[in-house]
Design a protein around this motif. Sequence first.
Motif, PDB file in Angstrom:
ATOM      1  N   THR A  78       3.311  -2.058  30.717  1.00 50.96           N
ATOM      2  CA  THR A  78       2.936  -1.311  29.513  1.00 50.96           C
ATOM      3  C   THR A  78       2.824  -2.242  28.310  1.00 50.96           C
ATOM      4  OG1 THR A  78       4.181   0.597  30.361  1.00 50.96           O
ATOM      5  CG2 THR A  78       3.463   0.675  28.059  1.00 50.96           C
ATOM      6  N   THR A  79       1.749  -2.071  27.552  1.00 46.17           N
ATOM      7  CA  THR A  79       1.555  -2.806  26.306  1.00 46.17           C
ATOM      8  C   THR A  79       1.217  -1.823  25.202  1.00 46.17           C
ATOM      9  OG1 THR A  79       0.725  -4.767  27.455  1.00 46.17           O
ATOM     10  CG2 THR A  79       0.194  -4.572  25.111  1.00 46.17           C
ATOM     11  N   ARG A  80       1.870  -1.978  24.074  1.00 45.83           N
ATOM     12  CA  ARG A  80       1.564  -1.153  22.898  1.00 45.83           C
ATOM     13  C   ARG A  80       0.641  -1.947  21.976  1.00 45.83           C
ATOM     14  NH1 ARG A  80       4.833   2.719  18.838  1.00 45.83           N
ATOM     15  NH2 ARG A  80       4.912   3.936  20.748  1.00 45.83           N
ATOM     16  N   TYR A  81      -0.357  -1.253  21.437  1.00 46.63           N
ATOM     17  CA  TYR A  81      -1.301  -1.853  20.493  1.00 46.63           C
ATOM     18  C   TYR A  81      -1.049  -1.259  19.100  1.00 46.63           C
ATOM     19  CZ  TYR A  81      -4.473  -3.153  24.419  1.00 46.63           C
ATOM     20  OH  TYR A  81      -5.044  -3.667  25.557  1.00 46.63           O
ATOM     21  N   TYR A  82      -0.893  -2.130  18.111  1.00 47.43           N
ATOM     22  CA  TYR A  82      -1.016  -1.715  16.722  1.00 47.43           C
ATOM     23  C   TYR A  82      -2.363  -2.255  16.252  1.00 47.43           C
ATOM     24  CZ  TYR A  82       3.949  -0.540  16.813  1.00 47.43           C
ATOM     25  OH  TYR A  82       5.171   0.008  17.127  1.00 47.43           O
ATOM     26  N   LEU A  83      -3.358  -1.380  16.198  1.00 47.56           N
ATOM     27  CA  LEU A  83      -4.722  -1.758  15.850  1.00 47.56           C
ATOM     28  C   LEU A  83      -4.970  -1.403  14.393  1.00 47.56           C
ATOM     29  CD1 LEU A  83      -7.648  -2.603  16.400  1.00 47.56           C
ATOM     30  CD2 LEU A  83      -8.021  -0.357  17.456  1.00 47.56           C
ATOM     31  N   ARG A  84      -5.201  -2.421  13.585  1.00 42.94           N
ATOM     32  CA  ARG A  84      -5.383  -2.212  12.155  1.00 42.94           C
ATOM     33  C   ARG A  84      -6.812  -2.534  11.717  1.00 42.94           C
ATOM     34  NH1 ARG A  84      -0.105  -5.004   9.232  1.00 42.94           N
ATOM     35  NH2 ARG A  84       1.410  -3.377   9.764  1.00 42.94           N
ATOM     36  N   PHE A  85      -7.330  -1.684  10.858  1.00 35.92           N
ATOM     37  CA  PHE A  85      -8.597  -1.949  10.184  1.00 35.92           C
ATOM     38  C   PHE A  85      -8.276  -2.354   8.751  1.00 35.92           C
ATOM     39  CE2 PHE A  85     -11.896  -0.112   7.338  1.00 35.92           C
ATOM     40  CZ  PHE A  85     -12.902  -1.036   7.622  1.00 35.92           C
ATOM     41  N   TYR A  86      -8.559  -3.611   8.393  1.00 40.15           N
ATOM     42  CA  TYR A  86      -8.323  -4.130   7.054  1.00 40.15           C
ATOM     43  C   TYR A  86      -9.603  -4.042   6.229  1.00 40.15           C
ATOM     44  CZ  TYR A  86      -3.719  -6.185   8.052  1.00 40.15           C
ATOM     45  OH  TYR A  86      -2.395  -6.369   8.352  1.00 40.15           O
ATOM     46  N   HIS A  87      -9.446  -3.696   4.958  1.00 34.78           N
ATOM     47  CA  HIS A  87     -10.614  -3.593   4.073  1.00 34.78           C
ATOM     48  C   HIS A  87     -10.170  -3.826   2.632  1.00 34.78           C
ATOM     49  CE1 HIS A  87      -9.389   0.369   2.478  1.00 34.78           C
ATOM     50  NE2 HIS A  87      -8.869   0.531   3.687  1.00 34.78           N
ATOM     51  N   ARG A  88     -11.140  -3.910   1.732  1.00 33.25           N
ATOM     52  CA  ARG A  88     -10.849  -4.176   0.322  1.00 33.25           C
ATOM     53  C   ARG A  88     -11.258  -3.020  -0.600  1.00 33.25           C
ATOM     54  NH1 ARG A  88      -9.104  -9.149  -1.006  1.00 33.25           N
ATOM     55  NH2 ARG A  88      -9.334 -10.859   0.484  1.00 33.25           N
ATOM     56  N   VAL A  89     -11.402  -1.831  -0.061  1.00 29.11           N
ATOM     57  CA  VAL A  89     -11.703  -0.665  -0.884  1.00 29.11           C
ATOM     58  C   VAL A  89     -10.414  -0.206  -1.563  1.00 29.11           C
ATOM     59  CG1 VAL A  89     -12.546   1.715  -0.894  1.00 29.11           C
ATOM     60  CG2 VAL A  89     -13.594   0.017   0.635  1.00 29.11           C
ATOM     61  N   ARG A  90     -10.365  -0.282  -2.869  1.00 29.10           N
ATOM     62  CA  ARG A  90      -9.126   0.002  -3.584  1.00 29.10           C
ATOM     63  C   ARG A  90      -8.962   1.480  -3.932  1.00 29.10           C
ATOM     64  NH1 ARG A  90      -6.079  -3.320  -2.005  1.00 29.10           N
ATOM     65  NH2 ARG A  90      -4.637  -2.735  -3.673  1.00 29.10           N
ATOM     66  N   ASN A  91     -10.065   2.188  -4.131  1.00 27.87           N
ATOM     67  CA  ASN A  91      -9.992   3.600  -4.508  1.00 27.87           C
ATOM     68  C   ASN A  91      -9.487   4.414  -3.318  1.00 27.87           C
ATOM     69  OD1 ASN A  91     -10.466   6.305  -5.140  1.00 27.87           O
ATOM     70  ND2 ASN A  91     -12.351   5.860  -6.264  1.00 27.87           N
ATOM     71  N   PRO A  92      -8.311   5.039  -3.434  1.00 29.33           N
ATOM     72  CA  PRO A  92      -7.761   5.777  -2.284  1.00 29.33           C
ATOM     73  C   PRO A  92      -8.637   6.941  -1.843  1.00 29.33           C
ATOM     74  CG  PRO A  92      -6.465   6.195  -4.267  1.00 29.33           C
ATOM     75  CD  PRO A  92      -7.395   5.072  -4.595  1.00 29.33           C
TER      76      PRO A  92
END
Length: 335
Positions: free
Chosen positions: A248-262
């Motif tokens: 078993t392997t767990r993935y923490y998959l992150r999408f990084y971006h520079r959009v500051r407006n929430p």
Amino acid sequence: MFVPSEHWYPVLQSRELGRKPLGVERFGRRLVFWRTEDGRAHAHPDRCPHLGAQLSRGAVDRDCLSCPFHGFAFDAQGQCRRIPAIGRQGKIPKGMALEAFAVREAHGLLWLWWGAPREVYPELPFFPELDDGWRYGTETVEWPVHYTRAIENQLDVAHLPFVHRTTIGAGGRSLVEGPYIESDDHGIRVWVTNAADVGQSPRTLAELATAAAGAPPGLHFRFPALWLLNLGERQKNMIAFVPVNESTTRYYLRFYHRVRNPLLARPLEFIMGLSNRFILNQDRRVVVTQTPRDSAHAEQDRLIGADRAIIEFRRWHRHMRDMPPAPIAMPATER
């Protein structure tokens, strides 16, 4: 079954650990994570040395982790501080202690040192280009695969037109130019171009090296378990691979971006999270069928030039498996 190397591994997201003890399986062992009042995270085997109860079912009391069975209390260094049954004046046996793992917290992740304790620990592995000015959304999934196969799947540059023909591999670009790779003690950097095969000769590695000079790599793997896909100056995907057990392997998959407006960032993170999950699931259907589970035992695999990044990962992995453990300099509890 896991690399007996001296490395920091990402094991949890920071937000997963609150004030209550958390029991998880990592590296094939059951571990308990908890926080002291100052917010620092600590980790031990999830087993009371008294009669083997799970400490993760206990509670945190006055900066001690207490066992739910008989109230034994252990501090952050793993030392037993209270045994209610023997009273305040009772003498606590020397052997009534827990192993304590070195833990660090950074980049929204908890990291655990997997290897012999050291007097001085190295810096955490991460991508410096992600240090400042970025937001990210995270998707968490688990696959029934060994972590070596999970990592190699993300270093595989030849599978796109077949596994992802309806998404990122659309267009039938089956000809792989390269990959050109560079590696050092920190990781592997990959430059590659996929093109439609119309009978042309692919560029040589020397030509690819010239083209790569000064350009950021398309893929970057940091030992032992971090992967970065360069989508552009303002968008990147990162995966932290977490070894749970041999299958078993767990993935923490992150999408990084520079959009500051929430108001714009959250919908973007949601949409990209769905997209990344869908694309990753296309990989899953194939990777779960690979044998043997651990690629360290895949001597029968016949690799090709397009597998240079995988070959380099296996070389590093084999080297780390063969390294003798470092001598113990001091208890892991000395943080």
